[in-house]
Design an enzyme around this catalytic site. Sequence first.
Site, PDB file in Angstrom:
ATOM      1  N   ASN A 165      43.167  14.637  39.959  1.00  0.00           N
ATOM      2  CA  ASN A 165      43.402  14.329  38.544  1.00  0.00           C
ATOM      3  C   ASN A 165      44.278  13.102  38.408  1.00  0.00           C
ATOM      4  O   ASN A 165      44.955  12.704  39.360  1.00  0.00           O
ATOM      5  CB  ASN A 165      44.123  15.488  37.837  1.00  0.00           C
ATOM      6  CG  ASN A 165      43.291  16.745  37.757  1.00  0.00           C
ATOM      7  OD1 ASN A 165      42.078  16.694  37.619  1.00  0.00           O
ATOM      8  ND2 ASN A 165      43.948  17.884  37.855  1.00  0.00           N
ATOM      9  N   GLY A 195      44.587  19.772  44.636  1.00  0.00           N
ATOM     10  CA  GLY A 195      44.002  19.393  45.919  1.00  0.00           C
ATOM     11  C   GLY A 195      44.529  18.071  46.418  1.00  0.00           C
ATOM     12  O   GLY A 195      44.932  17.929  47.583  1.00  0.00           O
ATOM     13  N   THR A 207      55.766  32.302  46.796  1.00  0.00           N
ATOM     14  CA  THR A 207      56.829  31.321  46.548  1.00  0.00           C
ATOM     15  C   THR A 207      57.674  31.794  45.373  1.00  0.00           C
ATOM     16  O   THR A 207      57.160  32.175  44.331  1.00  0.00           O
ATOM     17  CB  THR A 207      56.244  29.931  46.280  1.00  0.00           C
ATOM     18  OG1 THR A 207      55.323  29.980  45.186  1.00  0.00           O
ATOM     19  CG2 THR A 207      55.505  29.420  47.508  1.00  0.00           C
ATOM     20  N   ALA A 235      54.308  19.965  41.040  1.00  0.00           N
ATOM     21  CA  ALA A 235      53.783  19.780  42.407  1.00  0.00           C
ATOM     22  C   ALA A 235      54.642  20.417  43.495  1.00  0.00           C
ATOM     23  O   ALA A 235      54.327  20.269  44.674  1.00  0.00           O
ATOM     24  CB  ALA A 235      53.552  18.306  42.735  1.00  0.00           C
ATOM     25  N   ALA A 236      55.690  21.140  43.130  1.00  0.00           N
ATOM     26  CA  ALA A 236      56.509  21.786  44.161  1.00  0.00           C
ATOM     27  C   ALA A 236      55.670  22.762  44.993  1.00  0.00           C
ATOM     28  O   ALA A 236      55.782  22.806  46.222  1.00  0.00           O
ATOM     29  CB  ALA A 236      57.686  22.515  43.525  1.00  0.00           C
ATOM     30  N   GLY A 237      54.820  23.523  44.316  1.00  0.00           N
ATOM     31  CA  GLY A 237      53.945  24.445  45.035  1.00  0.00           C
ATOM     32  C   GLY A 237      52.949  23.721  45.920  1.00  0.00           C
ATOM     33  O   GLY A 237      52.607  24.192  47.014  1.00  0.00           O
ATOM     34  N   ASP A 238      52.476  22.568  45.473  1.00  0.00           N
ATOM     35  CA  ASP A 238      51.535  21.793  46.275  1.00  0.00           C
ATOM     36  C   ASP A 238      52.207  21.248  47.532  1.00  0.00           C
ATOM     37  O   ASP A 238      51.614  21.235  48.611  1.00  0.00           O
ATOM     38  CB  ASP A 238      50.958  20.645  45.448  1.00  0.00           C
ATOM     39  CG  ASP A 238      50.165  21.135  44.251  1.00  0.00           C
ATOM     40  OD1 ASP A 238      49.588  22.233  44.331  1.00  0.00           O
ATOM     41  OD2 ASP A 238      50.125  20.422  43.229  1.00  0.00           O
TER      42      ASP A 238
END
Length: 305
Positions: A12, A42, A221, A250-253
């Site tokens: 994105n 992704g 998490t 984006a912390a999880g990414d």
Amino acid sequence: MTGKIIVTGSMNMDMVVKTSHIPQPGETVLGGTFFMNPGGKGANQAVAVARLGGEVAFIGKIGDDIFGKQSSQLFDEEGVDTLGILSDAENPSGIALITVDQLGENSIVVAPGANANLEPDDVEQAFSLYPDGKILLIQLEIPMRTVEFAARYAQGKGMTVILNPAPANDLIPELFSLIDIITPNVNEAEVLSGVKITDITSAKEAAESLHKQGVKNVIITLGKLGAALLEEGVFYHIPAPEVETVDTTAAGDVFNGALAVAVAEGRSLKDAASFACRAAAIAVTRLGAQSSIPYRNEVLFSSMA
């Protein structure tokens, strides 16, 4: 040689406004800072893998537009293998509208565009380019039929399948038998397990529920509390470094990308989760999605490590 990590998912362009608070329905908030940043779960995870030292290829679909071209070019600059990226002549590239408040919390709306047109045949074609694939890292911003196909294909090839179940939906349990490691956040774990998570004990209960449903290993998490790991039925709490949060986007990414790198290197899941917590802790101290992703030397040699 650790083997290639294949990330299959969304790309994105993030349009971000940082302001005092996230608006309520019908409310207009004046004042704030605007910027654009490449994103998509992704894509974020692929860049995280590359910056943290992994060998990574991306499988996804972009529009034939300026945002798609920019995203692909940035992948090349980051060292992500882009041979598996397909162009969609009918749909635009994905867009995310993100509001970030003064505490670093965010609200996100995504228009998936070409991401919603990534089909199983596309993935099968792209997978053939990577016979040395070791790990599949996948999320849920692409069609579920494509997620299931990719997970089943990777399992059949003996790859380790890591699923980041974001955003959560009711179809995920159908994938549990295909998954080696599932990495929900608190909200996603509550949806999938039916357990309300308020502390480490309830996180353990939620992880055990998911394990009983067929997932081999569960990592939930927990933000500032770190992560809850259930590895083949054995529970560990992985603490997170204490930092001042600026933006959780984006912390999880970052966590998932770091986890995949550490697993590919043969680390234990406990060590991999700890490495991922440290990487995510650095990311939340910075604005943006891909702009917040740390490099390997920052994680390994940070004073937080």
